[in-house]
Design an enzyme around this catalytic site. Structure first.
Site, mmCIF file in Angstrom:
data_model
loop_
_atom_site.group_PDB
_atom_site.id
_atom_site.type_symbol
_atom_site.label_atom_id
_atom_site.label_comp_id
_atom_site.label_asym_id
_atom_site.label_seq_id
_atom_site.Cartn_x
_atom_site.Cartn_y
_atom_site.Cartn_z
ATOM 1 N N SER A 88 53.396 -22.999 -29.771
ATOM 2 C CA SER A 88 53.131 -22.503 -28.480
ATOM 3 C C SER A 88 52.431 -21.268 -28.401
ATOM 4 C CB SER A 88 54.722 -22.379 -28.186
ATOM 5 O OG SER A 88 54.572 -21.820 -26.690
ATOM 6 N N HIS A 111 51.118 -26.735 -26.435
ATOM 7 C CA HIS A 111 51.661 -27.534 -25.150
ATOM 8 C C HIS A 111 51.418 -26.438 -24.059
ATOM 9 C CE1 HIS A 111 55.222 -24.905 -24.621
ATOM 10 N NE2 HIS A 111 54.824 -24.629 -25.672
#
Length: 255
Positions: A88, A111
């Site tokens: 992330s 993501h």
């Protein structure tokens, strides 16, 4: 010095930064790191190289982007290392490196931005649009370095993709992958142990062969000693002279 989850140390021309925790706006835990604290610490560094070691599940998008930009802005050469997970927001920090190095036992994960919200349909639609805009900032950071198209990158982010070192190298997320040094450790590999024993035995035999002293050279042959001359045979004893026996005596003996 006690090693913390987050730490920054400088020695000579290099500085080492360890991000082994969450990336947050307010560091509550020892393992947390914020862009404010990090930006202040690296701003005054007079070094040629900054090494950033990362093992983090990520955190707040804004904090990750700020750390990324602070590192990119510094005049030093930046090397980022993925020591475990760079997920992330931590994967965005990883992209700040001029050299981006992954261990063969590490992973990236990318993501889209997440959020929690409440409100009516208008608020939810607005929040969804805002998330797309926020995610695009991370997309731009990746695109500065990767060699894949924006559409493919967004598809990977939509799928919340874990990226192996080999794939990261192929797509440009990483610039190199290093193997861990082999260590002497317990092993259940019988084949390896047998190979080591055979090799050790061959080496020992070779050393023993080399240690055998050379055979001595044969002495030169000596001429045989002459046989001793035979002793002279003794002269035969002289026969006694014949006795003259009277004829009449002989006649009497043989009569």
């Amino acid at each position: 010095m006690k090693k913390r989850y987050y730490s920054l140390t400088a020695e000579g021309s290099q500085a080492d930064i360890y991000i082994y925790g969450d990336i947050v706006s307010w560091p509550w835990l020892e393992s947390d790191v914020s862009s404010y604290n990090l930006a202040q610490e690296i701003a005054g560094l007079e070094v040629d190289t900054i090494n950033v070691y990362i093992n983090s599940y990520g955190g707040e998008v804004a904090e990750g982007l700020a750390i990324y930009n602070a590192l990119r802005r510094h005049k030093a050469r930046v090397r980022t290392y993925c020591d475990g997970f760079a997920c992330s927001a931590a994967s965005v920090v990883f992209m700040a490196g001029d050299e981006r190095i992954m261990s063969n036992a590490s992973l990236l994960m990318i993501h889209n931005a997440w959020t929690y919200t409440v409100g009516d349909q208008n608020q939810l639609r607005k929040d969804a649009d805002d998330l797309e805009t926020i995610t695009q900032a991370s997309v731009n950071a990746y695109l500065d370095h990767v060699n894949i198209s924006e559409d493919k990158l967004k598809a990977l982010m939509d799928a919340q993709t874990w990226i192996s070192p080999a794939d990261a190298l192929e797509m440009g997320f990483a610039t190199s992958v290093v193997a861990l040094a082999e260590k002497k450790a317990a092993s259940q590999s019988v084949r390896k142990q047998l190979a080591e024993l055979i090799l050790k035995g061959q080496t020992t035999q070779t050393l023993k062969t080399r240690e055998v002293p050379p055979e001595p050279e044969p002495l030169p042959e000596q001429a045989p000693e002459p046989a001793p001359e035979p002793a002279p045979e003794p002269a035969p004893e002289p026969e006694p002279p014949a006795q003259n026996i009277p004829q009449n005596l002989l006649a009497a003996l043989f009569a």
